[in-house]
Design an enzyme around this catalytic site. Structure first.
Site, PDB file in Angstrom:
ATOM      1  N   SER A 416      35.466  32.702  35.296  1.00 15.07           N
ATOM      2  CA  SER A 416      34.774  33.919  34.883  1.00 15.07           C
ATOM      3  C   SER A 416      34.128  33.819  33.503  1.00 15.07           C
ATOM      4  O   SER A 416      33.465  34.737  33.070  1.00 15.07           O
ATOM      5  CB  SER A 416      35.720  35.117  34.933  1.00 15.07           C
ATOM      6  OG  SER A 416      36.619  35.056  33.867  1.00 15.07           O
ATOM      7  N   LYS A 459      39.817  43.758  31.697  1.00 10.72           N
ATOM      8  CA  LYS A 459      38.815  43.195  30.790  1.00 10.72           C
ATOM      9  C   LYS A 459      38.101  44.290  30.019  1.00 10.72           C
ATOM     10  O   LYS A 459      37.822  44.148  28.827  1.00 10.72           O
ATOM     11  CB  LYS A 459      37.814  42.360  31.593  1.00 10.72           C
ATOM     12  CG  LYS A 459      38.422  41.060  32.096  1.00 10.72           C
ATOM     13  CD  LYS A 459      37.438  40.279  32.931  1.00 10.72           C
ATOM     14  CE  LYS A 459      38.053  38.941  33.335  1.00 10.72           C
ATOM     15  NZ  LYS A 459      37.174  38.193  34.224  1.00 10.72           N
TER      16      LYS A 459
END
Ligand code: ADP
Length: 516
Positions: A416, A459
């Site tokens: 990611s 996140k």
């Protein structure tokens, strides 16, 4: 077996073996079940009483119980309740949800940890011919429960191991499979036992390490980490009252201000759940009690106290954690990535420097294989589009790239960071600084497409905590935005992106004048 025992002389060693076997057989409930309460309104109240928030999870569990109730009322013998698997980071309430379900249904509750179970015999028992043979954990659990329909929580099913002593996963498969568990055979018991009335609930931190065959049989319910606001409320409404009671503090004797709770969360814990938070609250309660008990005379009857954030060092010592904050200015070659770990989300700085050389790539900071590959993809993309991106191709060929992800001692992996690596690399090669209040996440393909990632909620929480203003995330993750609390979303500018070009446009500032 009774006949055999009767024939043995009293002190014969076999007699003891035979007796403990018979004890087990007679202690097992053999068909005795507790009556389910299945009052959905009461179940809802129980779940709400024990847990703050978690609305979608509670709804999902109530749906499950509603189906169970309907099937029971239709006396459908063929109905097999699906096995629930609660997946999420530690301390988000998986175990305590399972406990609430058991309380709400009025079933006995047995918890067994599967972490580190490597031997099939732990599940299925040893044959009685072995010295010291014992039944497996399933039969032991039934014995402890005293009924044939307990709720058995199998903790950490993702940590199941296997070695030369057999594969416990295949034994578990049999236990969890409604077609087979009507006649489960334990090696020690050597009699078929009906497990079909047991309600199995499992928990895991991640689904990645659960064997596929097991995963297929379970219904996943995912729990994510909590935001700071959620943690504060959980502490205020659940954890602190619980610790007061456990440590013998009278209600109101020591109160915690909201800022103090915030302080504990920010400076003394680093986690997605609330386990460390609960431990720190317990410490405060104990310290307060000790101080109060040690003081004699009039001060012992000190008035009730409201603990403030500035008092925390007296109770918990110096703060242990500090979160990385965004830099105060735009820098060349430094981009903010967002990472997901079991401890929740974190901001990850990615540093890239370009030095004279021959086009080599160097990677440091304990990057895992997948992340190293992401770095190569990112660099290939930037180099492959050099002309389009306004880079001098011959300069790129004569430049070595060094990528470092700080906190070198912590291993990092996953795809990611792809888009962040590309932004940092382009910044280093072009001299255009990266906007310091922008953070990003997304997997990158060689063609520059940005693919979806996991853990968006954690996140985003990490980004907001670090002082980020703008988050770039894969457009395909847009559906996940619904799970993110408004308190986090409202403070961030959220930019869904499809490809690397969009990320470059949003994240990079113009090159300072005079820079070529
Ligand atoms: P897990 O099984 O996910 O590791 P636990 O169920 O052991 O987590 O939770 C740790 C502690 O936090 C328990 O005391 C639990 O009651 C508490 N807790 C977690 N989530 C909540 C919540 N939403 N509301 C109230 N208490 C919670």
């Amino acid at each position: 077996e009774i006949h055999r025992l009767a024939k043995y002389p009293p002190n014969f060693p076999e007699a003891a073996v035979s007796r403990s076997y018979l004890d087990l057989v007679f202690e097992l409930p053999w068909g005795h079940c507790s009556k389910d309460k299945l009052n959905l309104a009461a179940c809802r109240r129980q779940l709400d009483r024990d847990h703050y928030g978690l609305q979608t999870i509670k709804e999902r569990i109530l749906e499950y119980l509603a189906v169970m109730k309907r099937q029971k009322s239709m006396k459908d013998e063929t109905y097999k309740a699906p096995i629930l698997c609660l997946v999420g980071p530690p301390g988000v309430g998986k175990t305590s949800i399972a406990q609430s379900i058991a309380t709400a249904l009025g079933r006995s509750y047995i918890r067994m940890s599967l972490g580190g179970v490597k031997d099939e015999a732990e599940i299925r028992g040893h044959r009685r011919t072995y010295i010291g043979a014992m039944p497996g954990r399933i039969i032991q659990a039934i014995k402890r429960a005293g009924t044939d329909n307990p709720l058995i929580l199998m903790d950490e099913i993702d940590k199941l191991g296997s070695d030369y002593r057999g594969d416990p996963a295949s034994a578990l498969l049999e236990v969890l499979d409604p077609e087979q568990n009507r006649s489960f055979r334990d090696h020690y018991l050597e009699l078929n036992y009906d497990l079909s009335q047991v309600l199995f609930v499992t928990t895991a931190n991640t689904t990645e390490t659960i064997p596929d065959a097991l995963l297929d049989r379970m219904e996943l319910i995912e729990l994510s980490g909590y935001t700071e606001e959620e943690k504060t409320e959980i502490a205020r409404l659940h954890l602190w009252p619980k610790q007061q009671k456990l440590n013998g503090l009278a209600a109101g004797e020591l109160r915690l201000s909201k800022t103090a709770i915030h302080g504990i969360i920010e400076d003394y814990t680093r986690e997605a759940g609330v386990r460390q938070l609960e431990q720190q609250l317990a410490r405060i309660a104990r310290r307060w009690l000790l101080k109060k008990e040690e003081k004699s005379g009039p001060s012992a009857a000190a008035p009730n106290k409201l603990l403030q954030r500035r008092d925390l060092t007296r109770y918990l010592g110096k703060s242990r954690y500090h979160y990385d904050l965004v830099d105060t200015k735009d820098l060349v070659g430094l981009a903010n990535g967002l990472a997901w770990t079991v401890n929740g989300g974190d901001m990850l700085n990615i540093e890239v420097s370009a030095v004279k050389g021959s086009g080599k790539l160097q990677l440091t900071g304990q990057l895992g294989d997948v992340m190293q590959e992401s770095a190569k993809v990112a660099l290939s993309y930037v180099r492959g589009h050099a002309a389009e991106l306004g880079l001098d191709t011959s300069y790129c060929e004569k430049t070595d790239i060094h990528i470092h992800v700080p906190e070198g001692a912590i291993p990092k992996d996953g795809p990611s960071a792809g888009i962040t690596l590309a932004v940092a690399a382009l910044s280093a090669l072009s001299g255009r600084p990266v906007k310091h209040q922008v953070a990003m996440t997304g997997e990158l393909t060689i063609r520059g497409r940005v693919l979806p990632i996991g853990g968006l909620k954690e996140k985003m929480i990490a980004a907001q905590r670090a002082g980020v203003k703008t988050v770039l995330f894969p457009r395909q993750n847009e559906a996940d935005l619904d799970d993110i609390p408004a308190s986090v979303k409202d403070k961030l500018q959220l930019c869904p992106i499809n490809d690397a070009q969009e990320a470059f446009a949003l994240a990079l500032a113009a090159a300072p004048a005079g820079n070529s």
